[in-house]
Design an enzyme around this catalytic site. Sequence first.
Site, mmCIF file in Angstrom:
data_model
loop_
_atom_site.group_PDB
_atom_site.id
_atom_site.type_symbol
_atom_site.label_atom_id
_atom_site.label_comp_id
_atom_site.label_asym_id
_atom_site.label_seq_id
_atom_site.Cartn_x
_atom_site.Cartn_y
_atom_site.Cartn_z
ATOM 1 C CG ASP A 112 -40.886 7.884 -4.927
ATOM 2 O OD1 ASP A 112 -41.371 8.945 -4.510
ATOM 3 O OD2 ASP A 112 -40.106 7.825 -5.902
ATOM 4 C CG HIS A 113 -44.164 9.255 -7.475
ATOM 5 N ND1 HIS A 113 -44.877 10.410 -7.679
ATOM 6 C CD2 HIS A 113 -42.864 9.592 -7.546
ATOM 7 C CE1 HIS A 113 -44.032 11.412 -7.869
ATOM 8 N NE2 HIS A 113 -42.802 10.940 -7.770
ATOM 9 C CG ASP B 147 -48.442 11.545 -7.232
ATOM 10 O OD1 ASP B 147 -49.225 12.507 -7.222
ATOM 11 O OD2 ASP B 147 -47.588 11.361 -8.113
ATOM 12 N N GLY C 233 -37.454 14.729 -8.850
ATOM 13 C CA GLY C 233 -36.840 14.939 -10.160
ATOM 14 C C GLY C 233 -35.512 15.666 -10.092
ATOM 15 C CB VAL D 223 -31.316 11.036 -6.689
ATOM 16 C CG1 VAL D 223 -30.420 10.743 -7.876
ATOM 17 C CG2 VAL D 223 -31.023 12.406 -6.104
ATOM 18 C CB ALA D 224 -34.985 7.714 -9.743
ATOM 19 C CB THR D 225 -32.930 9.519 -13.999
ATOM 20 O OG1 THR D 225 -34.360 9.427 -13.945
ATOM 21 C CG2 THR D 225 -32.475 9.302 -15.425
HETATM 22 P P1 13P Z 1 -35.378 11.534 -11.143
HETATM 23 O O1 13P Z 1 -35.515 10.213 -11.842
HETATM 24 O O2 13P Z 1 -35.518 12.682 -12.078
HETATM 25 O O3 13P Z 1 -34.159 11.601 -10.293
HETATM 26 O O4 13P Z 1 -36.630 11.672 -10.147
HETATM 27 C C1 13P Z 1 -36.654 10.896 -8.988
HETATM 28 C C2 13P Z 1 -37.877 11.156 -8.176
HETATM 29 O O5 13P Z 1 -38.364 12.259 -8.083
HETATM 30 C C3 13P Z 1 -38.450 10.017 -7.432
HETATM 31 O O6 13P Z 1 -39.630 10.346 -6.788
#
Ligand code: 13P
Length: 285
Positions: A83-84, A105, A210, A232-234
Amino acid sequence: MRNILSTKEMLLKAQKEGYAVPAFNIHNLETFQVVVETAAEMKSPVIIAGTPSTIEYAGGDYIVNMAQVAARKYDIPIAIHLDHFEKVDEIKHYIDEGFRSSMIDASHEGYEENIEIVKEVVAYAHKYDATVEAELGRLGGQEDDLVVDEKDAMYTNPKQAKDFVEKTGIDSLAIAIGTAHGLYKGEAKLDFDRLAEIRKEVSVPLVLHGASDVPDELVKKAISLGICKVNVATDLKIPFSDAVKKYFNENPKANDPRKYMTPGKKAMKEIVKHKILVCGSNDRY
Ligand code: 13P
């Protein structure tokens, strides 16, 4: 029993059937287990994502091996996703190690430069049947060590998106329509007209980054308009660490990781379940 997969088939199926595959950012064995176990219980395809600093922290080889165990154990499609990633050589290295899904990215570069970098990753990844996601436009906020100032955030241009997909040959496109990484200062506002325009121009699956702290109804609407992968991460990190903090507050002498990690896993599991339901990816396999 399955192998570690690319995201190709799972995203195309989601696109055809009108749901999204959740991509959950993990950091260690515990968070990895929560995600795959819950996805398996709910018969949901799942993408396990790690940013460059996470993959470095956990070890790419460990993650590949954990994914192999999970793929043998569970009868759902599982992909591990870079990711990224911003460095082409790192993506090549982890594809060599066994990853079959990547995001390059280069959205901070100029348009032509972004295309050239993405093309190089696509040429390499496709030799190994690995998939490539790229971003056009820029999300604000913070994702692990990647920080983008709100003023540098930029929405995706639909006509440019079409050109970008055609020139790069990517498998999926991450778009900027108002979401940001991390928590929102005010309310999340999504540009659905722009999303609909992009969908008209672009045929590959679209990705929403995000997605934490965005009301469920907005995420569902984005899926109904063509989003096929939701990141989803945060929203996972906060309940996990809150539950561990609470455990330590109540048990200040605790020192057994099996005991203090367990409330974190339980809290995270509830969110994973909920996000799968929001994505509508349950009972698909
Ligand atoms: P959030 O932390 O806002 O969920 O974003 C996760 C994300 O986009 C990982 O690439």
